[in-house]
Design a protein around this motif. Sequence first.
Motif, PDB file in Angstrom:
ATOM      1  N   PHE A   1      -4.883   4.420  -0.522  1.00 17.70           N
ATOM      2  CA  PHE A   1      -4.233   4.942   0.671  1.00 17.70           C
ATOM      3  C   PHE A   1      -4.961   4.499   1.930  1.00 17.70           C
ATOM      4  CE2 PHE A   1      -2.166   8.448  -1.868  1.00 17.70           C
ATOM      5  CZ  PHE A   1      -0.922   7.870  -1.774  1.00 17.70           C
ATOM      6  N   LYS A   2      -4.181   4.247   2.919  1.00 24.50           N
ATOM      7  CA  LYS A   2      -4.755   3.724   4.157  1.00 24.50           C
ATOM      8  C   LYS A   2      -5.456   4.793   4.967  1.00 24.50           C
ATOM      9  CE  LYS A   2      -2.049  -0.331   4.944  1.00 24.50           C
ATOM     10  NZ  LYS A   2      -2.945  -1.197   4.198  1.00 24.50           N
TER      11      LYS A   2
ATOM     12  N   GLU B   1       5.369   0.553   3.891  1.00 26.68           N
ATOM     13  CA  GLU B   1       6.270   1.695   3.718  1.00 26.68           C
ATOM     14  C   GLU B   1       7.529   1.621   4.579  1.00 26.68           C
ATOM     15  OE1 GLU B   1       6.122   3.851   1.363  1.00 26.68           O
ATOM     16  OE2 GLU B   1       4.061   3.714   0.616  1.00 26.68           O
TER      17      GLU B   1
ATOM     18  N   GLY C   1       6.033   8.930  10.663  1.00 22.39           N
ATOM     19  CA  GLY C   1       6.639   7.810   9.927  1.00 22.39           C
ATOM     20  C   GLY C   1       7.562   7.066  10.857  1.00 22.39           C
TER      21      GLY C   1
ATOM     22  N   TYR D   1       2.484   4.390   8.656  1.00 20.95           N
ATOM     23  CA  TYR D   1       1.530   4.056   7.603  1.00 20.95           C
ATOM     24  C   TYR D   1       0.776   2.764   7.945  1.00 20.95           C
ATOM     25  CZ  TYR D   1      -0.232   3.419   2.844  1.00 20.95           C
ATOM     26  OH  TYR D   1      -1.053   3.270   1.755  1.00 20.95           O
ATOM     27  N   ASN D   2       1.518   1.786   8.463  1.00 19.62           N
ATOM     28  CA  ASN D   2       0.958   0.440   8.633  1.00 19.62           C
ATOM     29  C   ASN D   2       0.503   0.147  10.058  1.00 19.62           C
ATOM     30  OD1 ASN D   2       3.311  -0.088   6.286  1.00 19.62           O
ATOM     31  ND2 ASN D   2       1.310  -0.994   5.911  1.00 19.62           N
TER      32      ASN D   2
ATOM     33  N   SER E   1      -2.143   5.039  12.881  1.00 24.81           N
ATOM     34  CA  SER E   1      -1.672   4.488  11.603  1.00 24.81           C
ATOM     35  C   SER E   1      -2.474   5.128  10.484  1.00 24.81           C
ATOM     36  CB  SER E   1      -1.814   2.963  11.573  1.00 24.81           C
ATOM     37  OG  SER E   1      -3.176   2.600  11.650  1.00 24.81           O
TER      38      SER E   1
ATOM     39  N   GLU F   1      -2.275   6.854   6.148  1.00 20.24           N
ATOM     40  CA  GLU F   1      -1.568   7.747   5.232  1.00 20.24           C
ATOM     41  C   GLU F   1      -1.551   9.160   5.823  1.00 20.24           C
ATOM     42  OE1 GLU F   1      -1.138  10.620   2.155  1.00 20.24           O
ATOM     43  OE2 GLU F   1      -3.099  10.176   3.045  1.00 20.24           O
ATOM     44  N   TRP F   2      -0.504   9.928   5.489  1.00 17.33           N
ATOM     45  CA  TRP F   2      -0.294  11.220   6.157  1.00 17.33           C
ATOM     46  C   TRP F   2      -1.497  12.155   6.098  1.00 17.33           C
ATOM     47  CZ3 TRP F   2       5.050  10.819   3.631  1.00 17.33           C
ATOM     48  CH2 TRP F   2       5.948  10.234   4.545  1.00 17.33           C
TER      49      TRP F   2
ATOM     50  N   TYR G   1       5.067  11.304  -2.524  1.00 22.03           N
ATOM     51  CA  TYR G   1       4.458  11.609  -1.225  1.00 22.03           C
ATOM     52  C   TYR G   1       4.817  13.008  -0.715  1.00 22.03           C
ATOM     53  CZ  TYR G   1       4.254   6.449  -1.017  1.00 22.03           C
ATOM     54  OH  TYR G   1       4.058   5.119  -1.282  1.00 22.03           O
TER      55      TYR G   1
END
Length: 314
Positions: free
Chosen positions: A33-34, A98, A130, A153-154, A210, A212-213, A243
């Motif tokens: 995960f980012k 994503e 998102g 996400y990115n 940016s 992951e949540w 998710y």
Amino acid sequence: KSKQSADTTADSSPGQGTDKHRDETPSKKKFCFKAAKEHNIPEDLNKILENKVIETVSDLYYMNMSVVEKTCLDGADGEGIVSKSVSSHSDLIPGVYEGGLKIWECTFDLIDYFSEADIQFTNKTVLDLGCGAGLLGIVALRGKAEKVHFQDYNSTVIDEITLPNAVANCINGGNRVGSKNNRKTSKPPAKRPRKAECSPDALAKCRFFSGEWSEVSQLLLSSKPFSKYDIILTSETIYNPDYYSALHDTLAQLLDKNGRVYLASKAYYFGVGGGIYLFEKFIEERNVFRTSIVKIIDKGLQRYIMEMAFKDSS
Ligand SMILES: C[S@@+](CC[C@H](N)C(=O)[O-])C[C@H]1O[C@@H](n2cnc3c(N)ncnc32)[C@H](O)[C@@H]1O
């Protein structure tokens, strides 16, 4: 250009490659995960729009995706998501890309709903969760929100699409500040933005994140002072049941006690398995939020707008 013909619009379920990737990616535990990151707004706003082509949809400016893809393939994409998306013919690569490079059609459902239901953003703190292109947050900004935060996400999406879109809508009706060099608008914007136009000052109300949540949620909660959001907007973010837990907890952690979430989704996402009913059931089981479906768009595969609030909210 009408919204239906916007060439960046992803008008259906995830691309063909999704199933394949899902098969190759056994469980979310294997995803890397980012980490969360805040993207500062560069001082030179001209630079952000350099080598971009600006188009309009629903009276909003957005970056032409083919041009962004080209600059990304030429090296502007640190994450390599454009080449991965192109080579896998997929709009979603779980844990990698994503879907934020496209504008998904429920975004427009939500924008229409804001006008129909007269949703007020004035002086509200808003999160576009998102965000992809960030059009929902930009509409909130135009509606005189006090602040608007964008999350994707990115990082490539934030740098190459969200931030440029926010800038284009904020500066002088989408015209470049100062120099006209490299201005490559494909055509003059058909219409000027309606209602309150954004100004460069509006950009100062924006922040961009940016990651992951859960990671972004932690970053926001640890930033002092942190105030929760009055309104969280989120479109086409419930396609992947893996998710749901992170999304639910993020909403629960970041929404003000009397805040509202406006969520737009298709009935079902073929190939990934999520959809409005599954998410509704998940939310019910967690017993934190109440939900109500406030609009159904009954064209082909049904689409929904859901409003969420804390069970004990006013
Ligand atoms: C299909 S795209 C929709 C983009 C945009 N909201 C729209 O309607 O055009 C889904 C978005 O949700 C975000 N997203 C999905 N899963 C995520 C996760 N686990 N953590 C953080 N962001 C996620 C991605 O950033 C992506 O942009």
